[in-house]
Design an enzyme around this catalytic site. Structure first.
Site, PDB file in Angstrom:
ATOM      1  N   SER A  21       0.849  -1.196   0.000  1.00 59.18           N
ATOM      2  CA  SER A  21       0.000   0.000   0.000  1.00 59.18           C
ATOM      3  C   SER A  21       0.881   1.241   0.000  1.00 59.18           C
ATOM      4  O   SER A  21       1.666   1.451   0.937  1.00 59.18           O
ATOM      5  CB  SER A  21      -0.895   0.013   1.242  1.00 59.18           C
ATOM      6  OG  SER A  21      -1.417   1.315   1.423  1.00 59.18           O
ATOM      7  N   HIS A  46      -1.535  -1.524  -4.105  1.00 56.02           N
ATOM      8  CA  HIS A  46      -2.737  -1.055  -3.406  1.00 56.02           C
ATOM      9  C   HIS A  46      -2.682   0.474  -3.295  1.00 56.02           C
ATOM     10  O   HIS A  46      -1.749   1.040  -2.729  1.00 56.02           O
ATOM     11  CB  HIS A  46      -2.807  -1.703  -2.029  1.00 56.02           C
ATOM     12  CG  HIS A  46      -4.080  -1.456  -1.302  1.00 56.02           C
ATOM     13  ND1 HIS A  46      -5.244  -2.157  -1.539  1.00 56.02           N
ATOM     14  CD2 HIS A  46      -4.390  -0.570  -0.318  1.00 56.02           C
ATOM     15  CE1 HIS A  46      -6.209  -1.730  -0.748  1.00 56.02           C
ATOM     16  NE2 HIS A  46      -5.717  -0.751   0.003  1.00 56.02           N
ATOM     17  N   ASP A  58      -4.713   3.730  -1.993  1.00 57.15           N
ATOM     18  CA  ASP A  58      -5.774   4.187  -1.087  1.00 57.15           C
ATOM     19  C   ASP A  58      -6.251   5.578  -1.467  1.00 57.15           C
ATOM     20  O   ASP A  58      -5.485   6.538  -1.419  1.00 57.15           O
ATOM     21  CB  ASP A  58      -5.246   4.202   0.353  1.00 57.15           C
ATOM     22  CG  ASP A  58      -5.082   2.800   0.897  1.00 57.15           C
ATOM     23  OD1 ASP A  58      -6.058   2.037   0.868  1.00 57.15           O
ATOM     24  OD2 ASP A  58      -3.966   2.467   1.334  1.00 57.15           O
ATOM     25  N   MET A  87      -8.755   8.547  -0.532  1.00 53.48           N
ATOM     26  CA  MET A  87      -9.543   9.063   0.610  1.00 53.48           C
ATOM     27  C   MET A  87      -9.986  10.490   0.324  1.00 53.48           C
ATOM     28  O   MET A  87      -9.216  11.283  -0.229  1.00 53.48           O
ATOM     29  CB  MET A  87      -8.688   9.042   1.881  1.00 53.48           C
ATOM     30  CG  MET A  87      -8.064   7.694   2.188  1.00 53.48           C
ATOM     31  SD  MET A  87      -7.192   7.712   3.757  1.00 53.48           S
ATOM     32  CE  MET A  87      -6.411   6.100   3.725  1.00 53.48           C
ATOM     33  N   HIS A 135      -8.546   1.274  -3.815  1.00 58.36           N
ATOM     34  CA  HIS A 135      -9.445   1.129  -2.669  1.00 58.36           C
ATOM     35  C   HIS A 135     -10.082   2.499  -2.432  1.00 58.36           C
ATOM     36  O   HIS A 135      -9.438   3.405  -1.905  1.00 58.36           O
ATOM     37  CB  HIS A 135      -8.599   0.651  -1.477  1.00 58.36           C
ATOM     38  CG  HIS A 135      -9.332   0.601  -0.178  1.00 58.36           C
ATOM     39  ND1 HIS A 135      -8.672   0.417   1.028  1.00 58.36           N
ATOM     40  CD2 HIS A 135     -10.657   0.690   0.133  1.00 58.36           C
ATOM     41  CE1 HIS A 135      -9.553   0.413   2.011  1.00 58.36           C
ATOM     42  NE2 HIS A 135     -10.765   0.581   1.500  1.00 58.36           N
ATOM     43  N   MET A 160     -12.089   4.979  -0.610  1.00 57.00           N
ATOM     44  CA  MET A 160     -12.694   5.342   0.678  1.00 57.00           C
ATOM     45  C   MET A 160     -13.289   6.735   0.492  1.00 57.00           C
ATOM     46  O   MET A 160     -12.819   7.735   1.048  1.00 57.00           O
ATOM     47  CB  MET A 160     -11.620   5.325   1.773  1.00 57.00           C
ATOM     48  CG  MET A 160     -11.218   3.919   2.176  1.00 57.00           C
ATOM     49  SD  MET A 160      -9.655   3.851   3.072  1.00 57.00           S
ATOM     50  CE  MET A 160      -8.535   3.781   1.684  1.00 57.00           C
ATOM     51  N   MET A 173     -11.545  -4.896   6.061  1.00 56.54           N
ATOM     52  CA  MET A 173     -10.732  -3.896   6.770  1.00 56.54           C
ATOM     53  C   MET A 173     -10.426  -4.443   8.152  1.00 56.54           C
ATOM     54  O   MET A 173     -11.335  -4.723   8.942  1.00 56.54           O
ATOM     55  CB  MET A 173     -11.491  -2.574   6.908  1.00 56.54           C
ATOM     56  CG  MET A 173     -11.576  -1.720   5.657  1.00 56.54           C
ATOM     57  SD  MET A 173     -10.021  -1.398   4.815  1.00 56.54           S
ATOM     58  CE  MET A 173      -9.045  -0.595   6.103  1.00 56.54           C
ATOM     59  N   GLY A 226      -2.555   4.602   7.934  1.00 55.32           N
ATOM     60  CA  GLY A 226      -1.660   3.455   7.995  1.00 55.32           C
ATOM     61  C   GLY A 226      -1.102   3.279   9.399  1.00 55.32           C
ATOM     62  O   GLY A 226      -1.317   4.126  10.274  1.00 55.32           O
ATOM     63  N   ASP A 252      -6.765  -5.788   4.827  1.00 54.02           N
ATOM     64  CA  ASP A 252      -6.120  -4.478   4.785  1.00 54.02           C
ATOM     65  C   ASP A 252      -6.086  -3.860   6.178  1.00 54.02           C
ATOM     66  O   ASP A 252      -7.131  -3.536   6.745  1.00 54.02           O
ATOM     67  CB  ASP A 252      -6.929  -3.578   3.828  1.00 54.02           C
ATOM     68  CG  ASP A 252      -6.277  -2.232   3.577  1.00 54.02           C
ATOM     69  OD1 ASP A 252      -5.167  -1.982   4.080  1.00 54.02           O
ATOM     70  OD2 ASP A 252      -6.913  -1.428   2.867  1.00 54.02           O
ATOM     71  N   GLY A 253      -4.859  -3.704   6.698  1.00 49.26           N
ATOM     72  CA  GLY A 253      -4.678  -2.996   7.964  1.00 49.26           C
ATOM     73  C   GLY A 253      -3.954  -3.823   9.006  1.00 49.26           C
ATOM     74  O   GLY A 253      -4.439  -4.882   9.403  1.00 49.26           O
ATOM     75  N   GLY A 254      -2.784  -3.350   9.401  1.00 50.14           N
ATOM     76  CA  GLY A 254      -2.044  -4.029  10.464  1.00 50.14           C
ATOM     77  C   GLY A 254      -1.441  -5.359  10.062  1.00 50.14           C
ATOM     78  O   GLY A 254      -1.096  -6.157  10.930  1.00 50.14           O
ATOM     79  N   GLY A 272       1.088  -1.665   4.202  1.00 57.07           N
ATOM     80  CA  GLY A 272       1.655  -0.339   3.989  1.00 57.07           C
ATOM     81  C   GLY A 272       2.877  -0.134   4.862  1.00 57.07           C
ATOM     82  O   GLY A 272       4.017  -0.151   4.390  1.00 57.07           O
TER      83      GLY A 272
HETATM   84  C1  DX5 Z   1      -6.117   2.309   5.648  1.00 55.19           C
HETATM   85  C2  DX5 Z   1      -5.723   1.831   4.292  1.00 55.19           C
HETATM   86  C3  DX5 Z   1      -4.664   0.816   4.244  1.00 55.19           C
HETATM   87  C4  DX5 Z   1      -3.354   1.213   4.854  1.00 55.19           C
HETATM   88  C5  DX5 Z   1      -2.886   0.014   5.597  1.00 55.19           C
HETATM   89  O1  DX5 Z   1      -7.331   2.952   5.566  1.00 55.19           O
HETATM   90  O2  DX5 Z   1      -6.844   1.274   3.611  1.00 55.19           O
HETATM   91  O3  DX5 Z   1      -4.454   0.324   2.922  1.00 55.19           O
HETATM   92  O4  DX5 Z   1      -2.367   1.590   3.938  1.00 55.19           O
HETATM   93  O5  DX5 Z   1      -1.755   0.385   6.266  1.00 55.19           O
HETATM   94  P1  DX5 Z   1      -0.968  -0.584   7.245  1.00 55.19           P
HETATM   95  O6  DX5 Z   1      -0.542  -1.778   6.441  1.00 55.19           O
HETATM   96  O7  DX5 Z   1       0.164   0.272   7.676  1.00 55.19           O
HETATM   97  O8  DX5 Z   1      -1.883  -0.954   8.368  1.00 55.19           O
HETATM   98 ZN    ZN Z   2      -6.499   0.214   1.683  1.00 53.14          ZN
END
Ligand code: DX5
Ligand code: ZN
Length: 243
Positions: free
Chosen positions: A26, A51, A53, A55, A84, A86, A155, A162, A193-195, A215
Site C-alpha cells: 500500500s 494497493h 488508497d 480518501m 481502494h 474510501m 478492513m 496506515g 487491509d490494515g495491520g 503499507g
Molecule cells: C487504511 C488503508 C490501508 C493502509 C494500511 O485505511 O486502507 O491500505 O495503507 O496500512 P498498514 O498496512 O500500515 O496498516
Molecule cells: Zn487500503
C-alpha cells in the site's frame, strides 16, 4: 517467477488465483516524493498488486490522491493497480479511475446506498470488482452481492490511516467469508487491509486471506524490497501450516 505467473493470471481471471497468496504493498506509507522508486523496490521484493488508497476527507478523516496519481503510477509499473475507494459517492469517480489505469476497484459497502448498481458500474467499465467492509460491518451484509465480486476486502483497522494495530476479530470475518464461498461454490478472493505485518501475517493467511495489503510493514522503515520479501516469505510459510 511466481510474481510473473500471478500477474498474468490476474489479468485474465480472478478464478485461477484462488488460494494463491499475493502481496499488495500500500503506497499510503510510501515516500510520495520518490513514489516510482518505492514501488519498483516493493515489486522487486515480490509485491504483485499495487494497493492505492483513495480518501476524500468525508467518508474517512484523511485525504490522499486522485486519478492523476493513478495515471502516473500506470506509467511507472505494469502490476495491477488495486484502487481502494474510501470516498462518498464513488459512482461519480469510478469511470475516471478506470480510465486512469485502475485494474481493480473496490468500494465500501457503507459508502454505497445502491451497492448493486455501483458494483455493476465497475464491471461495466472492465475492472475487477471488489467490495470492502469496515470492522463493525458483518460479513453477512454482503450476502446478496458475493456472486458479483472478484474480491472482498476485509478492513482489519478503521479505514483512514496506515500503521494501526490489527483488529483480531477480522480473523473470524475472513474465516466466515471462506465458509460462505465454499458453501455457495463461489470464487471471490479475500483481501485483508490494515495491520498486516510479520506478527500478524501468519494468522491472517491461516484464516484464509489470499491478498495481503501492507503499507507500514513494507514502506514504514528500512528497505521496501527486503521488507516485502520478508513478509511474503512469512506468508508463504504460513500457507504450508494451513489446516
Ligand atoms: C487504511 C488503508 C490501508 C493502509 C494500511 O485505511 O486502507 O491500505 O495503507 O496500512 P498498514 O498496512 O500500515 O496498516
Ligand atoms: Zn487500503
Amino acid at each position: 517467477m511466481l510474481a510473473t505467473c500471478v500477474i498474468e493470471s490476474a489479468q485474465t481471471s480472478a478464478q485461477d488465483l484462488s488460494g494463491l497468496i499475493e502481496l499488495a504493498p500500500s503506497i499510503l506509507s510510501a515516500d510520495f516524493a520518490h513514489l516510482a522508486d518505492q514501488v519498483h523496490a516493493a515489486v522487486e521484493g515480490g509485491g504483485s498488486v499495487l494497493h492505492v488508497d483513495v480518501m476524500d476527507g468525508h467518508f474517512v478523516p484523511n485525504i490522499t490522491i486522485g486519478p492523476p496519481v493513478v495515471a502516473s503510477l500506470r506509467k511507472a509499473t505494469e502490476i495491477p493497480l488495486d484502487c481502494h475507494l474510501m470516498i462518498e459517492n464513488p459512482d461519480q469517480y469510478i469511470p475516471e479511475f478506470i480510465s486512469a489505469g485502475a485494474d481493480w476497484i473496490s468500494v465500501h459497502q457503507e459508502a454505497c446506498v445502491h451497492l448493486y448498481r455501483t458494483l455493476q458500474l465497475i464491471r461495466s467499465h472492465g475492472a475487477q470488482v471488489g467490495v470492502v467492509i469496515n470492522p463493525a460491518t458483518p460479513v453477512e451484509s454482503l450476502s446478496e452481492v458475493l456472486d458479483m465480486v472478484d474480491y472482498v476486502l476485509v478492513m482489519s483497522v478503521n479505514p483512514g490511516f496506515g500503521g494501526q494495530r490489527f483488529i483480531p476479530n477480522s480473523l473470524n470475518k475472513i474465516r466466515k467469508l471462506v465458509q460462505m464461498r465454499t458453501a455457495r461454490a463461489l470464487n471471490f478472493r479475500v483481501e485483508v487491509d490494515g495491520g498486516v505485518a510479520l506478527d500478524t501475517v501468519g494468522e491472517v493467511v491461516r484464516a484464509g486471506a489470499e491478498i495481503l495489503v501492507a503499507g507500514n510493514a513494507v514502506f514504514g522503515t528500512g528497505n521496501p524490497k527486503i521488507n516485502a520479501q520478508t513478509l511474503l516469505k512469512a506468508a508463504m510459510e504460513a500457507t504450508l501450516q494451513k489446516v
